[in-house]
Motif scaffolding. Structure first.
Motif, short mmCIF file in Angstrom:
data_model
loop_
_atom_site.label_atom_id
_atom_site.label_comp_id
_atom_site.label_asym_id
_atom_site.label_seq_id
_atom_site.Cartn_x
_atom_site.Cartn_y
_atom_site.Cartn_z
N GLY A 112 0.77 -1.19 0.00
CA GLY A 112 -0.04 -0.19 0.09
C GLY A 112 0.67 1.33 0.00
O GLY A 112 0.35 2.40 -0.13
N THR A 133 3.34 4.28 -1.17
CA THR A 133 3.74 4.96 -2.47
C THR A 133 5.31 5.07 -2.73
O THR A 133 5.78 4.44 -1.54
CB THR A 133 3.20 6.47 -2.52
OG1 THR A 133 3.89 7.11 -1.44
CG2 THR A 133 1.76 6.54 -2.17
N ALA A 169 6.78 7.49 -13.08
CA ALA A 169 7.00 8.64 -12.11
C ALA A 169 7.79 7.91 -10.96
O ALA A 169 8.57 8.41 -10.41
CB ALA A 169 5.81 9.14 -11.59
N LEU A 189 -1.27 12.38 2.35
CA LEU A 189 -2.74 12.72 2.82
C LEU A 189 -3.75 11.85 2.23
O LEU A 189 -4.76 11.52 2.88
CB LEU A 189 -3.31 14.10 2.33
CG LEU A 189 -2.02 15.26 2.92
CD1 LEU A 189 -2.64 16.59 2.27
CD2 LEU A 189 -2.25 15.37 4.43
N GLY A 190 -3.67 11.11 0.81
CA GLY A 190 -4.43 10.32 0.37
C GLY A 190 -4.22 9.98 -0.96
O GLY A 190 -3.21 10.65 -1.52
N VAL A 191 -4.79 8.91 -1.49
CA VAL A 191 -4.56 8.49 -2.81
C VAL A 191 -5.81 8.20 -3.53
O VAL A 191 -6.71 7.62 -2.78
CB VAL A 191 -3.76 7.09 -2.76
CG1 VAL A 191 -3.43 6.77 -4.05
CG2 VAL A 191 -2.52 7.24 -2.01
N GLU A 192 -5.81 8.80 -4.83
CA GLU A 192 -7.33 8.67 -5.57
C GLU A 192 -7.01 7.80 -6.78
O GLU A 192 -5.96 8.17 -7.51
CB GLU A 192 -7.67 9.87 -5.94
CG GLU A 192 -9.22 10.38 -5.18
CD GLU A 192 -9.30 11.84 -5.67
OE1 GLU A 192 -9.82 11.94 -6.99
OE2 GLU A 192 -9.16 12.57 -4.73
N GLU A 193 -7.54 6.70 -6.90
CA GLU A 193 -7.38 6.07 -8.16
C GLU A 193 -7.77 6.96 -9.34
O GLU A 193 -8.74 7.60 -9.12
CB GLU A 193 -8.16 4.86 -8.18
CG GLU A 193 -7.56 3.74 -7.03
CD GLU A 193 -6.37 3.11 -7.35
OE1 GLU A 193 -5.81 3.12 -8.80
OE2 GLU A 193 -5.51 2.99 -6.37
N ALA A 194 -7.18 6.94 -10.55
CA ALA A 194 -7.74 7.76 -11.59
C ALA A 194 -9.10 7.21 -11.97
O ALA A 194 -9.11 5.84 -11.80
CB ALA A 194 -6.68 7.76 -12.72
N GLU A 216 -4.28 15.41 -24.59
CA GLU A 216 -3.94 16.44 -23.58
C GLU A 216 -4.77 17.81 -23.87
O GLU A 216 -5.06 18.40 -22.92
CB GLU A 216 -2.55 16.84 -23.42
CG GLU A 216 -1.87 15.44 -22.78
CD GLU A 216 -0.33 16.09 -22.17
OE1 GLU A 216 0.10 16.84 -22.36
OE2 GLU A 216 0.31 15.17 -21.51
N LYS A 252 -4.61 9.73 -21.84
CA LYS A 252 -3.28 9.65 -21.75
C LYS A 252 -2.48 8.48 -22.08
O LYS A 252 -1.45 8.42 -22.57
CB LYS A 252 -2.43 10.47 -20.47
CG LYS A 252 -2.59 11.74 -20.62
CD LYS A 252 -1.74 12.43 -19.65
CE LYS A 252 -2.08 13.74 -19.23
NZ LYS A 252 -1.41 14.27 -17.90
#
Lengths: 255, 297
Positions: free
Chosen positions: B50, B52, B78, B164-169, B218, B225
């Motif tokens: 979990g 990053t 990245a 602070l948090g993770v958002e799935e695209a 884009e 993308k």
């Protein structure tokens, strides 16, 4: 908040010619500010405006272009109050560039936030900001697509593996921002004229400790072009039929 | 054969070729990953799935500093570049990013990478230690790998940065343009979003995946993308590539010029794509697409 934006001058890609031996001819390619750094400058200006009582300055290291008044204006017309330049004689590698920028950062008196572009317009390694942060011993975030302030804290969104990660950053820190973060500013004539009056502090690379490059470029050649048939069809019935027959035959060859 | 490599990879598709290349060229291969399904190294350092890369980078960098591998090989993207940056600083070298091919020798490595927006290929040489971020396709999968111990890599909270948090695209269909035999590429010359259903119908008939240029992704936001082909996007080698409304800028073409046969539809016979394709139909896309679909049927 003090923000330092790192900028690089690159050759105008569209004007780079290819010699018969596939080497590159830069003689007609003028210098320009790397497009990603125009975005980084604007991201810095917007964050500074949001923070209030802030200072944005820019830092550039490189060859003859750092002394070019048009190039200096290209940076200063996009908002920063001052430009620091380091003139180097030879192109180094990423580590030597990061070590040079780290020393220049210290000489400037540091900054709360260093902003780099996504990558340089020419080499596009996308890693200088991270190496710089490692050299400075501060936090780094790459691929930052949003920078906000939340009660005085810097909150950055980092895009990685299709996910958006949100971080609170303690300063000092180095962020590399993607071209999604904002649109670059197009300077007005007033901005460009005003840029000529802004201070530039110019240093020589020999004023700093340098390291020998660890990575050497053996060659830079235009790619070999594959031979193509270059058959052109008009969009009348005949042309359409021939085009679609060729397409259909190629698809059948795959199946 | 050089002494020791450390591979940083979380993505299973990227892992197989990276580990195969490391095993073929290094006596000892270490793997740092958060993906418990990965194997193939002499020693695997597994960290919290979990976490990053930003949270893992201090521990991975400490591992690299302690192990002093001759080479650090990182996955593209990245996360790979973040680790490569810290690894290079720790080992006192420069990272070579987005290498499209790498050759190893006893003294070091040579890697090719695209520069000037795809206008040229630079060949870069690094003595050991070397740090490379491998572009997809840089190495072939297959070949012998190793089996070995799995250690837990304990993470310490990185100083100065707090997640602070993770958002799935948005859940998009995962596309694998690299695996597709036929690809239809969409450029801004398509004119309008209204023509996309026609493109999808045509791609369906061809059994093709859909890709696009950077401006189509884009600026027009016609596709995500993940479908963008060219410098900093996918580099593909399909048997058939059909370019729709793509003028032929080098930044895009560099991603498709390994295609076996290139077809194109463009309104101008002066467009650069005419010189870079095998078969070019000159015409208004909106008018000719329905006819191409009819004829293909």
């Amino acid at each position: 908040m003090k923000i330092l934006v790192c900028c690089k001058y690159v050759r105008d890609e569209a004007a780079i010619a290819v010699n018969p031996d596939r080497t590159l001819d830069m003689s007609a390619a003028s210098w320009e500010l790397s497009q990603y750094d125009s975005v980084a400058l604007e991201a810095g200006m917007r964050l500074a405006a949001a923070a209030g009582d802030s200072l944005v300055e820019a830092l550039s290291a490189g060859g003859e272009a750092v002394e070019n008044s048009k190039m200096r204006k290209a940076v200063l017309s996009r908002g920063p109050a001052k430009l620091y330049t380091v003139r180097t004689e030879a192109d180094g590698d990423i580590l030597s560039a990061a070590k040079l920028l780290a020393q220049a950062y210290e000489r400037i008196g540091g900054a709360d936030l260093v902003i780099c572009g996504d990558g340089s317009g020419d080499m596009y390694s996308q890693v200088l900001g991270t190496v710089l942060a490692a050299e400075l011993g501060v936090s780094a975030l790459n691929c930052v697509s949003a920078l906000e302030l939340d009660g005085g804290r810097v909150v950055a969104t980092r895009m990685a593996s299709g996910r958006a990660e949100r971080y609170e950053l303690e300063t000092p820190a180095v962020v590399s921002v993607t071209s999604d973060i904002c649109r670059a500013r197009i300077p007005s004539m007033k901005d460009i004229l005003g840029a000529g009056k802004k201070p530039v502090e110019a240093w020589s690379g020999t004023d700093f400790e340098t390291v020998a490059p660890a990575v050497e470029t053996v060659s830079t050649l235009a790619p070999e072009k594959a031979e193509r048939l270059k058959k052109v069809y008009a969009s009348d019935e005949d042309g359409l039929e021939q085009f679609v027959r060729a397409l259909s035959d190629s698809i059948k060859g795959v199946m | 054969m050089a002494n020791k490599a450390l591979v940083f990879v979380n993505d299973a598709d990227a892992a197989a070729p990276l580990l195969a290349a490391a095993c073929a060229n290094f006596d000892r291969v270490l793997l740092a990953t958060n993906n418990p399904s990965l194997s193939g190294a002499d020693e695997t350092y597994l960290y919290d799935a979990g976490a990053t890369a930003v949270q893992a980078v201090p521990a991975v960098t400490s591992l690299i500093a302690a192990q002093r591998p001759d080479a650090v090989l990182c996955e593209a993207g990245a996360d790979g570049k973040l680790v490569a940056g810290y690894a290079a600083a720790a080992l006192g070298t420069s990272p070579i990013c987005d290498a499209t091919s790498v050759s190893f020798s006893a003294e070091g490595l040579e890697a090719a990478r695209m520069v000037y927006g795809g206008g040229a290929v630079a060949l870069e040489r690094s003595a050991w230690p070397a740090v490379v971020v491998a572009a997809p396709g840089a190495f072939e999968a297959g070949g012998a790998v190793r089996t070995g111990e799995v250690h837990t890599l304990e993470l310490s909270a990185p100083a100065g940065v707090r997640l602070l948090g993770v958002e799935e695209a948005a859940p998009e269909k995962k596309v694998n343009l690299n695996a597709a035999k036929c690809v239809v590429g969409v450029g801004r010359g398509l004119g309008s979003e209204e023509n996309l259903p026609l493109v999808e119908e045509l791609a369906g008939l061809m059994g093709a995946e859909i890709g696009c240029t950077r401006p189509a992704a884009e600026e027009e936001h016609w596709y995500g993308k993940e479908r963008y082909i060219g410098v900093s996007g996918c580099m593909i080698k399909p048997a058939v590539y059909l370019a729709l409304g793509i003028s032929g800028q080098v930044q895009h073409m560099v991603g498709v010029n390994q295609a076996k046969t290139i077809f194109a539809v463009d309104k101008s016979d002066k467009a650069p794509i005419v010189e870079q394709a095998d078969h070019v139909l000159i015409g208004d896309i909106k008018a000719v697409l329905p006819r191409i679909i009819e004829l293909l049927k």
